[in-house]
Motif scaffolding. Structure first.
Motif, PDB file in Angstrom:
ATOM      1  N   VAL A  68       0.842  -1.204   0.000  1.00 19.41           N
ATOM      2  CA  VAL A  68       0.000   0.000   0.000  1.00 19.41           C
ATOM      3  C   VAL A  68       0.873   1.248   0.000  1.00 19.41           C
ATOM      4  O   VAL A  68       0.639   2.195  -0.774  1.00 19.41           O
ATOM      5  N   SER A  69       1.895   1.271   0.850  1.00 20.47           N
ATOM      6  CA  SER A  69       2.788   2.441   0.930  1.00 20.47           C
ATOM      7  C   SER A  69       3.494   2.685  -0.392  1.00 20.47           C
ATOM      8  O   SER A  69       3.665   3.844  -0.813  1.00 20.47           O
ATOM      9  N   ASP A  70       3.921   1.606  -1.060  1.00 18.50           N
ATOM     10  CA  ASP A  70       4.629   1.764  -2.334  1.00 18.50           C
ATOM     11  C   ASP A  70       3.755   2.475  -3.368  1.00 18.50           C
ATOM     12  O   ASP A  70       4.243   3.325  -4.139  1.00 18.50           O
ATOM     13  N   ILE A  71       2.460   2.130  -3.388  1.00 19.36           N
ATOM     14  CA  ILE A  71       1.549   2.790  -4.338  1.00 19.36           C
ATOM     15  C   ILE A  71       1.297   4.231  -3.924  1.00 19.36           C
ATOM     16  O   ILE A  71       1.331   5.151  -4.746  1.00 19.36           O
ATOM     17  N   LEU A  72       1.060   4.456  -2.626  1.00 18.67           N
ATOM     18  CA  LEU A  72       0.770   5.806  -2.151  1.00 18.67           C
ATOM     19  C   LEU A  72       1.979   6.729  -2.259  1.00 18.67           C
ATOM     20  O   LEU A  72       1.815   7.964  -2.296  1.00 18.67           O
ATOM     21  N   ASN A  73       3.183   6.167  -2.325  1.00 19.24           N
ATOM     22  CA  ASN A  73       4.377   7.012  -2.487  1.00 19.24           C
ATOM     23  C   ASN A  73       4.362   7.775  -3.801  1.00 19.24           C
ATOM     24  O   ASN A  73       5.048   8.784  -3.945  1.00 19.24           O
ATOM     25  N   GLY A  74       3.552   7.279  -4.746  1.00 18.39           N
ATOM     26  CA  GLY A  74       3.443   7.966  -6.035  1.00 18.39           C
ATOM     27  C   GLY A  74       2.337   9.003  -6.065  1.00 18.39           C
ATOM     28  O   GLY A  74       2.091   9.606  -7.127  1.00 18.39           O
ATOM     29  N   THR A  75       1.667   9.240  -4.947  1.00 14.23           N
ATOM     30  CA  THR A  75       0.593  10.240  -4.897  1.00 14.23           C
ATOM     31  C   THR A  75       1.072  11.505  -4.191  1.00 14.23           C
ATOM     32  O   THR A  75       2.126  11.512  -3.543  1.00 14.23           O
ATOM     33  N   ARG A  76       0.296  12.543  -4.339  1.00 14.98           N
ATOM     34  CA  ARG A  76       0.565  13.810  -3.665  1.00 14.98           C
ATOM     35  C   ARG A  76      -0.717  14.280  -2.975  1.00 14.98           C
ATOM     36  O   ARG A  76      -1.824  13.904  -3.384  1.00 14.98           O
ATOM     37  N   PRO A  77      -0.582  15.088  -1.908  1.00 10.89           N
ATOM     38  CA  PRO A  77      -1.783  15.584  -1.227  1.00 10.89           C
ATOM     39  C   PRO A  77      -2.776  16.198  -2.197  1.00 10.89           C
ATOM     40  O   PRO A  77      -2.393  16.988  -3.069  1.00 10.89           O
ATOM     41  N   GLY A  78      -4.039  15.801  -2.065  1.00 17.86           N
ATOM     42  CA  GLY A  78      -5.086  16.266  -2.958  1.00 17.86           C
ATOM     43  C   GLY A  78      -5.475  15.245  -4.001  1.00 17.86           C
ATOM     44  O   GLY A  78      -6.553  15.349  -4.600  1.00 17.86           O
ATOM     45  N   ASP A  79      -4.600  14.255  -4.261  1.00 16.15           N
ATOM     46  CA  ASP A  79      -4.930  13.209  -5.225  1.00 16.15           C
ATOM     47  C   ASP A  79      -6.055  12.327  -4.679  1.00 16.15           C
ATOM     48  O   ASP A  79      -6.273  12.239  -3.469  1.00 16.15           O
ATOM     49  N   THR A  80      -6.731  11.662  -5.601  1.00 17.28           N
ATOM     50  CA  THR A  80      -7.787  10.726  -5.234  1.00 17.28           C
ATOM     51  C   THR A  80      -7.328   9.298  -5.511  1.00 17.28           C
ATOM     52  O   THR A  80      -6.788   9.012  -6.582  1.00 17.28           O
ATOM     53  N   VAL A  81      -7.538   8.429  -4.520  1.00 16.76           N
ATOM     54  CA  VAL A  81      -7.216   7.010  -4.713  1.00 16.76           C
ATOM     55  C   VAL A  81      -8.470   6.194  -4.431  1.00 16.76           C
ATOM     56  O   VAL A  81      -9.311   6.579  -3.620  1.00 16.76           O
ATOM     57  N   ILE A  82      -8.584   5.072  -5.133  1.00 18.31           N
ATOM     58  CA  ILE A  82      -9.702   4.149  -4.931  1.00 18.31           C
ATOM     59  C   ILE A  82      -9.174   2.932  -4.185  1.00 18.31           C
ATOM     60  O   ILE A  82      -8.303   2.224  -4.690  1.00 18.31           O
ATOM     61  N   VAL A  83      -9.688   2.749  -2.995  1.00 17.36           N
ATOM     62  CA  VAL A  83      -9.179   1.686  -2.124  1.00 17.36           C
ATOM     63  C   VAL A  83     -10.289   0.671  -1.855  1.00 17.36           C
ATOM     64  O   VAL A  83     -11.403   1.047  -1.492  1.00 17.36           O
ATOM     65  N   GLY A  84      -9.951  -0.614  -2.052  1.00 14.38           N
ATOM     66  CA  GLY A  84     -10.910  -1.686  -1.784  1.00 14.38           C
ATOM     67  C   GLY A  84     -10.699  -2.265  -0.389  1.00 14.38           C
ATOM     68  O   GLY A  84      -9.626  -2.802  -0.095  1.00 14.38           O
ATOM     69  N   PHE A  85     -11.705  -2.105   0.473  1.00 12.23           N
ATOM     70  CA  PHE A  85     -11.632  -2.594   1.852  1.00 12.23           C
ATOM     71  C   PHE A  85     -12.467  -3.868   1.997  1.00 12.23           C
ATOM     72  O   PHE A  85     -13.629  -3.901   1.592  1.00 12.23           O
ATOM     73  N   ASP A  86     -11.861  -4.904   2.598  1.00  8.99           N
ATOM     74  CA  ASP A  86     -12.513  -6.193   2.802  1.00  8.99           C
ATOM     75  C   ASP A  86     -12.992  -6.272   4.252  1.00  8.99           C
ATOM     76  O   ASP A  86     -12.199  -6.286   5.187  1.00  8.99           O
TER      77      ASP A  86
ATOM     78  N   LEU B  80     -10.920   8.057  -1.750  1.00  8.93           N
ATOM     79  CA  LEU B  80     -10.283   8.828  -0.689  1.00  8.93           C
ATOM     80  C   LEU B  80      -9.394   9.913  -1.276  1.00  8.93           C
ATOM     81  O   LEU B  80      -8.583   9.652  -2.175  1.00  8.93           O
ATOM     82  N   ASN B  81      -9.560  11.135  -0.794  1.00  6.35           N
ATOM     83  CA  ASN B  81      -8.683  12.244  -1.176  1.00  6.35           C
ATOM     84  C   ASN B  81      -7.539  12.305  -0.169  1.00  6.35           C
ATOM     85  O   ASN B  81      -7.752  12.690   0.992  1.00  6.35           O
ATOM     86  N   VAL B  82      -6.357  11.910  -0.603  1.00  5.75           N
ATOM     87  CA  VAL B  82      -5.228  11.849   0.323  1.00  5.75           C
ATOM     88  C   VAL B  82      -4.802  13.251   0.751  1.00  5.75           C
ATOM     89  O   VAL B  82      -4.951  14.226   0.000  1.00  5.75           O
ATOM     90  N   SER B  83      -4.268  13.331   1.976  1.00  2.30           N
ATOM     91  CA  SER B  83      -3.925  14.615   2.586  1.00  2.30           C
ATOM     92  C   SER B  83      -2.428  14.697   2.854  1.00  2.30           C
ATOM     93  O   SER B  83      -1.664  13.753   2.586  1.00  2.30           O
ATOM     94  N   THR B  84      -2.018  15.815   3.427  1.00  2.00           N
ATOM     95  CA  THR B  84      -0.638  15.980   3.877  1.00  2.00           C
ATOM     96  C   THR B  84      -0.417  15.169   5.143  1.00  2.00           C
ATOM     97  O   THR B  84      -1.299  15.075   6.001  1.00  2.00           O
ATOM     98  N   TRP B  85       0.758  14.592   5.296  1.00  2.00           N
ATOM     99  CA  TRP B  85       1.062  13.800   6.487  1.00  2.00           C
ATOM    100  C   TRP B  85       1.092  14.676   7.734  1.00  2.00           C
ATOM    101  O   TRP B  85       1.592  15.799   7.693  1.00  2.00           O
ATOM    102  N   PRO B  86       0.555  14.154   8.853  1.00  2.00           N
ATOM    103  CA  PRO B  86       0.642  14.922  10.111  1.00  2.00           C
ATOM    104  C   PRO B  86       2.106  15.100  10.513  1.00  2.00           C
ATOM    105  O   PRO B  86       2.943  14.223  10.280  1.00  2.00           O
ATOM    106  N   GLU B  87       2.411  16.249  11.115  1.00  2.00           N
ATOM    107  CA  GLU B  87       3.786  16.518  11.527  1.00  2.00           C
ATOM    108  C   GLU B  87       4.311  15.475  12.519  1.00  2.00           C
ATOM    109  O   GLU B  87       5.491  15.128  12.502  1.00  2.00           O
ATOM    110  N   VAL B  88       3.431  14.986  13.388  1.00  3.65           N
ATOM    111  CA  VAL B  88       3.884  14.030  14.407  1.00  3.65           C
ATOM    112  C   VAL B  88       4.343  12.712  13.789  1.00  3.65           C
ATOM    113  O   VAL B  88       5.081  11.947  14.412  1.00  3.65           O
ATOM    114  N   LEU B  89       3.906  12.429  12.554  1.00  6.09           N
ATOM    115  CA  LEU B  89       4.319  11.199  11.875  1.00  6.09           C
ATOM    116  C   LEU B  89       5.477  11.425  10.924  1.00  6.09           C
ATOM    117  O   LEU B  89       5.935  10.492  10.256  1.00  6.09           O
TER     118      LEU B  89
END
Length: 430
Positions: A247-265, A275-284
């Motif tokens: 999952v991280s490998d795919i999300l590494n190619g996105t930027r804040p504001g991009d939309t991703v389609i995630v399949g949850f089981d 999901l519209n991905v956001s900027t990472w929290p500073e604490v992380l």
């Protein structure tokens, strides 16, 4: 199945049996009553004499137990004083921990101790270990044992050993103290061994590598999309994923504001969420990629944490597991509770988690019983040892007549401290 009717039927049957025993007194050699509790006993206790051949070792063991009781007793008193002082300073609001039914570790009554086979086995096992310690040291010190048995209140609730009262009175001070301390050291030793075995076995579980989502961060896209929790991520933008790293490998190619389609089981049913991905929290930590706002189950982290807890301080952490509301505490509940987290591991054999639960509660209840019984409070074993020690000290100074006053004062103080811990929060917020 109507469990309430079954319970009422068991109670009614027990009351009838109790009335019959009270009226006709059948088999008085084997059946006795302690109020509403039925005691099934036997005077065939000769096997305790077997341990007399190890008298030298067991006297040393009992003496170590007395020393341990003194150390634990002092530590427990200090902890009680610090707890009361902290309560007075913080004036906390009452929580479920402060409810009267949660003072004692009675399964099914204490809200934090479930009524399961593992808990009841550990509860009964603790009592047997404790009482057998007394009986064995009685015979080692040549004090007669009159009988032993089990206590019933609909179900088995305990065990007992009945030493000869005259023999106890006639014994000198050190033999009595060793006899009182044997039950406590048995409980503490068995508790530590149980926790040690549990910690050794926990490493045999293999945590899943699947991206199991067990929580979301507020005000981020996963939370706003109301994704199912817990669930497993199966696809991201149409790509199959098998681990959180995928999952991280795919999300590494996105930027804040991009939309991703995630399949949850969720329980075998897969649904896609936008999901519209956001900027990472500073604490992380700062990253350029997009952030969904989910966190994954870390099974290896749980195993590593448990294995790091087999230490004097770590054991106290294990004792706090049923009462710990933190995230770490919730993860550690897998050790003693039948929760969904057990599904995220491959286990080496059937019944593995049942064995882990059995070892956890055997360690927990034995240690809790040992620590509590060490308090200098009559009629606890620690109270009797305190009485013997106080009498020895005062007798050397010709002040033995004050023994009862000192013991009563200290015992009353212990009761006041224990009651204060549970009642002060209610008094502060009346």
């Amino acid at each position: 199945m109507d469990w309430l009717l079954i319970l009422l039927g068991c109670i009614a049957g027990y009351v009838l049996v109790l009335a019959y025993i009270r009226t006709y007194k059948p088999f008085p050699r084997f059946i006795t009553l302690y109020g509403p509790i039925i005691g099934l006993k036997t005077d065939q206790v000769g096997f305790f004499d077997y341990f007399r051949r190890y008298s030298g070792f067991l006297r040393i063991y009992g003496s170590i137990g007395v020393a341990m009781v003194v150390i634990v007793s002092v530590a427990m008193v200090v902890m009680l004083l610090l707890s009361v002082n902290l309560t007075l300073e913080l004036k906390p609001e009452p929580t479920p921990l402060h409810k009267p039914q949660n003072i004692f570790l009675i399964p099914g009554i204490n809200e934090f101790v479930p009524s399961t086979f593992a808990v009841w086995f550990a509860f009964f096992f603790t009592l047997v270990i404790h009482e057998f310690g007394h009986a064995i040291l009685c015979r080692v010190e040549q004090i007669a044992v009159k009988s032993m048995g089990v206590l019933l209140l609909i179900i088995p609730i305990g065990a007992f050993v009945e030493p000869d009262e005259e023999g106890v009175k006639e014994a000198s001070s050190w033999p009595r103290m060793r006899m009182y301390g044997a039950g406590i050291i048995n409980n503490i030793l068995v508790g530590v061994i149980s926790f040690g075995l549990m910690v050794s076995l926990i490493g045999m579980a293999v945590p899943t590598q699947e991206p199991v989502v067990v929580g979301v961060y507020k005000n981020y896209s996963a939370s706003e999309a109301d994704i199912p929790v817990p669930s497993i991520i199966r696809t991201v933008n149409g790509e199959m994923v098998h681990t959180s790293q995928d999952v991280s490998d795919i999300l590494n190619g996105t930027r804040p504001g991009d939309t991703v389609i995630v399949g949850f089981d969720k329980k075998g049913e897969i649904n896609d969420y936008s999901l519209n991905v956001s900027t990472w929290p500073e604490v992380l930590g700062a990253r350029e990629s997009g952030f969904m706002g989910v966190f994954y189950y870390n099974g290896q982290g749980v195993i590593d944490t448990v294995q790091s807890l087999f230490s004097p301080l770590g054991i106290f952490m294990l004792l706090s597991v049923p009462f710990n509301p933190t995230m770490e505490g919730q993860y550690l509940r897998i050790l003693g509770f039948d929760i969904a987290d057990t599904e995220y591991y491959k286990v080496p054999f059937p019944g593995y988690w049942e064995l882990i639960h059995l070892l956890f509660w055997s360690g927990f209840i034995n240690l809790a019983a040992g620590l509590f019984n060490a308090l200098p409070l009559v009629p606890l074993d620690g109270g009797f040892i305190f009485r013997e020690g106080t009498e020895r000290i005062l007798n050397r100074r010709g002040l033995a007549r004050y023994t009862d006053y000192v013991v009563s004062f200290v015992s009353t103080g212990m009761v006041v401290l224990i009651v204060a811990i549970f009642t002060l929060p209610y008094l502060f917020h009346m």
